[in-house]
Design a protein around this motif. Structure first.
Motif: not given
Length: 386
Positions: A8, A90, A319, A324, A352, A354
């Protein structure tokens, strides 16, 4: 499973994009919220305290009473007392925005209850001159061949995701358009044009300049008979800065109706679709939580299972859709979204860390530019899992 191979994302590294969100973007947002309305000193103090806590302290709990209406254990008790940067990004980012609502008394009985802290910024964007120019372009679009109209509507909805008010507050916001680096638009078209029409769901992202092209696309689906009905999923209350709520949808339809030319006709049709029940607004509480879509509750899962197609808009939904996590950018989109109950299309600009569903050659070329291509908003993807 692929998921076990990808950790993560968190914000503990000062050189990371998530760290910059908390330390560079959030101070700008807090200042905007504090100054957009004449707030009492207690609210301003609460906003300042949240900023200090989230950048240099540990996670604390909001007033328990304010969370009582939320039916899932979103705001994880195991993270309280943990430094913000060590919690999943997240979760932490979502919790930050949830705490803003507590700071401005959004849920507290009294004069500030239900007042959207981002409403002044949303309203200013919707009323701005750039919107007039974008809506006027619809008149020219109507003269083009149908295939060109379809491509233009999809691209408008896709790049409208750049009009994210929280993204605009950050130093990473790009000014150019790098291009669509994974484009399954033909597969998206086939899902609608080559199959019997059914119900289409769209999970909205931002209000204003992103929501307008989304609504225009939905109007096209209904008016052209490509969808029998449309369900537009929005947030039940403010969440991230410019996230669309039911009030924002109604404001956008009114903005279209008050324009000139084709935009006005679109606005009138959309209003009629709402009255007839062919365009339905839904606002499930799950959309204001920090959980991935893999963890969606049974009632929401059943709604998407009935859809002929679901369109997921924007970065946050992406996400939550793929997880995420620090996936390798060539990780298959279809595999990561196999949990979703039905065909899904993702329209997203990259803002972002991802990134999935890219070819190895594309990743190599992007890395060779030396740019932070994952976070500038200059690149976009159209992913399909049929």
């Amino acid at each position: 499973m692929t998921e076990t191979l990808a950790p993560e994302i968190d914000s503990r590294d000062p050189a990371s994009f998530p760290w910059s969100v908390f330390h560079h973007r959030h101070p700008v947002l807090i200042e905007r919220v504090a100054n957009a309305l004449p707030r009492p000193s207690a609210q301003r103090d609460a906003l300042d305290a949240l900023l200090v806590e989230s950048t240099s302290g540990v996670v604390t709990a909001p007033d328990v009473e304010s969370l009582r209406h939320e039916p899932w254990p979103w705001w994880r008790p195991e993270y309280r007392g943990v430094p913000w940067g060590e919690t999943p990004f997240l979760w932490a980012e979502s919790y930050f925005y949830r705490r803003i609502l507590d700071a401005v008394d959004y849920f507290v009985p009294g004069p500030w209850r239900g007042i959207d802290p981002y409403a002044p910024t949303k309203a200013a964007e919707l009323a701005g001159h750039p919107v007039d120019e974008e809506l006027a372009a619809l008149d020219d679009l109507a003269t083009r061949p149908l295939d060109e109209q379809w491509d233009a509507l999809v691209r408008s909805s896709l790049w409208g995701n750049r009009a994210d008010l929280s993204f605009q507050a950050g130093p990473s916001a790009g000014t150019g358009v790098g291009g669509v680096i994974a484009d399954q638009t033909p597969a998206f078209r086939a899902l609608l044009h080559d199959r019997p029409a059914g119900a289409v769901h769209l999970i909205a992202d931002n209000a204003g300049r992103e929501l307008l092209p989304d609504l225009i696309l939905l109007d096209h689906l209904l008016d052209a008979g490509l969808a029998t009905s449309v369900v537009l999923h929005v947030k039940p209350h403010p969440y991230y800065v410019s996230d669309a709520t039911p009030a924002d949808v109604l404001a956008a339809i009114a903005r279209l109706g008050a324009a000139e030319g084709r935009a006005s006709a679109v606005g009138e049709r959309l209003a009629g679709f709402v009255r007839a029940g062919r365009l339905e607004l839904r606002a499930h509480e799950f959309f204001c939580g920090p959980l991935p879509y893999q963890a969606m509750p049974a009632d929401l899962r059943a709604q998407f299972a009935e859809a002929a197609l679901t369109i997921s808009k924007g970065d946050l939904n992406y996400r939550r859709l793929v997880g995420d996590r620090l996936w390798h950018p060539t990780a298959p989109f279809a595999e990561l979204t196999a949990h979703f109950p039905g065909p899904v299309v993702a329209l997203r600009t990259l803002k972002c860390d991802v990134a999935v569903g890219l070819s190895a050659a594309t990743v190599e070329a992007l890395d060779a530019t030396g740019k932070a291509w994952r976070t500038t908003g200059e690149y976009a993807v159209v992913h399909v899992r049929a």
